[in-house]
Design a protein around this motif. Structure first.
Motif, PDB file in Angstrom:
ATOM      1  N   GLU A   1      50.454 -34.714 -77.395  1.00 56.10           N
ATOM      2  CA  GLU A   1      49.590 -33.522 -77.517  1.00 56.10           C
ATOM      3  C   GLU A   1      49.448 -32.868 -76.148  1.00 56.10           C
ATOM      4  N   LEU A   2      50.566 -32.333 -75.659  1.00 60.81           N
ATOM      5  CA  LEU A   2      50.567 -31.745 -74.325  1.00 60.81           C
ATOM      6  C   LEU A   2      50.892 -30.247 -74.350  1.00 60.81           C
TER       7      LEU A   2
ATOM      8  N   PRO B   1      54.572 -39.884 -83.071  1.00 57.49           N
ATOM      9  CA  PRO B   1      54.090 -38.505 -83.159  1.00 57.49           C
ATOM     10  C   PRO B   1      54.316 -37.774 -81.832  1.00 57.49           C
TER      11      PRO B   1
ATOM     12  N   LEU C   1      43.809 -44.690 -72.965  1.00 61.26           N
ATOM     13  CA  LEU C   1      45.106 -44.709 -72.265  1.00 61.26           C
ATOM     14  C   LEU C   1      45.740 -43.314 -72.255  1.00 61.26           C
ATOM     15  N   LYS C   2      45.725 -42.650 -73.396  1.00 59.61           N
ATOM     16  CA  LYS C   2      46.339 -41.325 -73.481  1.00 59.61           C
ATOM     17  C   LYS C   2      45.505 -40.288 -72.735  1.00 59.61           C
TER      18      LYS C   2
ATOM     19  N   TRP D   1      57.706 -27.858 -69.559  1.00 62.35           N
ATOM     20  CA  TRP D   1      56.856 -27.094 -68.633  1.00 62.35           C
ATOM     21  C   TRP D   1      57.710 -26.490 -67.518  1.00 62.35           C
TER      22      TRP D   1
ATOM     23  N   PRO E   1      56.976 -36.291 -63.942  1.00 61.19           N
ATOM     24  CA  PRO E   1      57.331 -34.892 -64.182  1.00 61.19           C
ATOM     25  C   PRO E   1      57.016 -33.924 -63.031  1.00 61.19           C
TER      26      PRO E   1
ATOM     27  N   GLN F   1      46.694 -37.041 -65.922  1.00 59.33           N
ATOM     28  CA  GLN F   1      47.581 -37.224 -64.768  1.00 59.33           C
ATOM     29  C   GLN F   1      48.858 -36.413 -64.903  1.00 59.33           C
ATOM     30  N   LEU F   2      49.434 -36.373 -66.104  1.00 65.61           N
ATOM     31  CA  LEU F   2      50.676 -35.611 -66.311  1.00 65.61           C
ATOM     32  C   LEU F   2      50.457 -34.129 -66.024  1.00 65.61           C
ATOM     33  N   ARG F   3      49.310 -33.599 -66.451  1.00 71.71           N
ATOM     34  CA  ARG F   3      49.049 -32.173 -66.265  1.00 71.71           C
ATOM     35  C   ARG F   3      48.984 -31.800 -64.784  1.00 71.71           C
ATOM     36  N   THR F   4      48.416 -32.690 -63.975  1.00 73.10           N
ATOM     37  CA  THR F   4      48.342 -32.390 -62.539  1.00 73.10           C
ATOM     38  C   THR F   4      49.663 -32.688 -61.848  1.00 73.10           C
TER      39      THR F   4
ATOM     40  N   TYR G   1      43.435 -33.364 -61.360  1.00 70.78           N
ATOM     41  CA  TYR G   1      42.895 -34.663 -61.747  1.00 70.78           C
ATOM     42  C   TYR G   1      43.207 -35.733 -60.710  1.00 70.78           C
TER      43      TYR G   1
ATOM     44  N   ARG H   1      47.129 -40.382 -84.656  1.00 73.62           N
ATOM     45  CA  ARG H   1      48.437 -40.211 -85.314  1.00 73.62           C
ATOM     46  C   ARG H   1      49.348 -41.400 -85.045  1.00 73.62           C
ATOM     47  N   ARG H   2      49.347 -41.858 -83.786  1.00 73.12           N
ATOM     48  CA  ARG H   2      50.205 -42.981 -83.408  1.00 73.12           C
ATOM     49  C   ARG H   2      49.845 -44.222 -84.228  1.00 73.12           C
TER      50      ARG H   2
ATOM     51  N   ARG I   1      43.516 -37.156 -80.866  1.00 74.85           N
ATOM     52  CA  ARG I   1      44.399 -36.755 -81.966  1.00 74.85           C
ATOM     53  C   ARG I   1      45.722 -37.517 -81.923  1.00 74.85           C
ATOM     54  N   HIS I   2      46.288 -37.651 -80.709  1.00 76.71           N
ATOM     55  CA  HIS I   2      47.550 -38.370 -80.608  1.00 76.71           C
ATOM     56  C   HIS I   2      47.374 -39.850 -80.952  1.00 76.71           C
TER      57      HIS I   2
ATOM     58  N   GLU J   1      46.513 -40.717 -69.160  1.00 76.39           N
ATOM     59  CA  GLU J   1      47.903 -40.277 -69.002  1.00 76.39           C
ATOM     60  C   GLU J   1      48.007 -38.753 -69.053  1.00 76.39           C
ATOM     61  N   TYR J   2      47.378 -38.141 -70.045  1.00 69.75           N
ATOM     62  CA  TYR J   2      47.489 -36.679 -70.192  1.00 69.75           C
ATOM     63  C   TYR J   2      46.900 -35.956 -68.982  1.00 69.75           C
TER      64      TYR J   2
ATOM     65  N   LEU K   1      51.763 -38.407 -57.805  1.00 68.39           N
ATOM     66  CA  LEU K   1      50.538 -37.624 -58.000  1.00 68.39           C
ATOM     67  C   LEU K   1      49.640 -37.705 -56.765  1.00 68.39           C
TER      68      LEU K   1
ATOM     69  N   LEU L   1      51.787 -42.312 -60.483  1.00 66.80           N
ATOM     70  CA  LEU L   1      50.649 -42.353 -59.555  1.00 66.80           C
ATOM     71  C   LEU L   1      51.099 -42.099 -58.126  1.00 66.80           C
TER      72      LEU L   1
ATOM     73  N   TRP M   1      43.834 -47.789 -60.879  1.00 60.32           N
ATOM     74  CA  TRP M   1      44.616 -46.662 -60.352  1.00 60.32           C
ATOM     75  C   TRP M   1      43.739 -45.739 -59.507  1.00 60.32           C
TER      76      TRP M   1
ATOM     77  N   ASP N   1      42.733 -33.966 -77.253  1.00 59.85           N
ATOM     78  CA  ASP N   1      44.187 -34.128 -77.431  1.00 59.85           C
ATOM     79  C   ASP N   1      44.548 -35.609 -77.541  1.00 59.85           C
TER      80      ASP N   1
END
Lengths: 246, 246
Positions: free
Chosen positions: B218-219, B215, A46-47, B201, B167, A53-56, A165, A81-82, A77-78, A50-51, B57, B54, A194, A74
């Motif tokens: 990780e972005l 947490p 899931l992350k 950003w 975002p 898609q957010l970056r683009t 992405y 931690r979660r 790791r998240h 998400e990561y 994007l 989505l 999606w 990334d």
């Protein structure tokens, strides 16, 4: 030559979740964190999506882009931690190594071979096969090799060359360019709702591999075909070739 | 006039999840579907965010944009189907009505009033307050009125005017334009990790309200300040005003 049947011109596959089982890491995750393997695998995936898609979304021109391998790390790791799982460097390496050579679904290779055979038929169907994936080139190369399906594709396309992405249009445009075809002439196959919606918005003829019996995403972009696995896709492509003109 | 302390120039709040508790629908959902209210609320929220992102994007110019109220309804329908809950038209209306007048968190109004008072101080701090939300204007108007906080804001900004969801930069740019300030001069406050990262950003001075002890995402875009609620934000803004020059 005008009698050549050239619709569809190609079948283009999403890789992760569609050809490769992203949850084949569960066993290793379960060994590291008994009782939590499935939860870690689900949240990791899931992350990861998400990561990417957010970056683009934050910049379609790619200033926040980083390769999918790094995004995947990334996300791991998240997720750990979660879930408050003590993931050390050795565990991290073990899970990422697993991710590098994910299992292909059992029906992946047989369906690809059936489409290859169909596309090579003497009446000139000439069906192209490709991958269009968020994975960066190095990840994809290892994944298709370790699954023994590398020689079945005409193009293994990574969004890395667009630094965008999916479902960004710049990512989907790699497929039409590689096959020199319109989006409608290409069947885009994904198990990710999606991704099917995004490819449909772009104009691809879409097919949703719905392995888990999930409901359709409510995005107003419906797949042309739906099946529970890859074998039904082969029938879909053959039927499409008979019923549509190019 | 050069002695006026004008940093930060404004505090800009995300609305849903930050000022308003999106999970205040749980009670109504629980009455409709005993034992499933929390799961429905969680998945509803997840799909709501996913669908909004989505749509932008897939086309930053907004051809797939639809208002947040409609996206919220789409997300509810999908979430109910995914959980195999028999949501009929009456149940759907009941939950959407609840969503229209979400509860504000108990610390929302006191913190806004404290910032208002601080910003109105005679030495000319002149701190602006605003909302920058994915919610469409109609939703936001009802939400701030029903929470009794409408008169505390200089600007209630909806991404609707940009037809782009956060975002995306076009969404964040509404804040700098409204306050005629650079992004760095505005403290952007959100409880949503992805929103904090996106605002960072974009260049905002960011503050993460981390109510659940989650947490960091990780972005690679870290908030300038972190607190567990709105009271700590007030201290953060006052300290920032003392330590930074404009």
């Amino acid at each position: 030559m005008t009698s050549l049947r050239r619709f569809p011109k190609a079948v283009l596959f999403d890789a992760y979740g569609t050809l490769f089982d992203v949850h084949s890491v569960v066993a290793a995750a379960e060994q590291l964190f008994p009782g939590q393997g499935d939860a870690l695998s689900q949240l990791w995936r899931l992350k990861q999506i998400e990561y990417s898609q957010l970056r683009t979304l934050a910049d379609p021109n790619g200033s926040h882009y980083k390769p999918f391998w790094d995004v995947t790390l990334d996300a791991l790791r998240h997720a750990a931690r979660r879930l408050r799982l003590p993931l050390d460097a050795a565990g991290e390496k073990r899970l990422m190594d697993q991710y590098a050579c994910l299992s292909a679904f059992p029906d992946t290779a047989p369906a690809l071979r059936a489409l290859r055979e169909y596309g090579a038929a003497p009446d000139g169907r000439a069906l192209g096969l490709g991958i269009l994936s968020n994975g960066n080139p190095g990840m994809l190369e290892i994944a298709v090799k370790s699954a023994g399906i590398a020689d079945l594709f005409d193009h293994v396309l990574s969004v890395h060359s667009a630094h965008a992405y999916k479902p960004a249009p710049a990512a989907y445009a790699l497929g039409t360019r590689a096959f020199d075809a319109s989006a409608r002439e290409i069947v885009f196959v994904s198990s990710n709702g999606w991704d099917v919606a995004g490819a449909g918005w772009f104009g691809y003829t879409t097919y949703w591999i719905n392995r888990s019996g999930a409901p359709l995403e409510e995005l107003g972009s419906k797949p042309r075909g739906i099946g529970t696995g890859m074998a039904e896709l082969v029938d879909f492509v053959k039927t499409l070739a008979l019923t549509e003109k190019d």
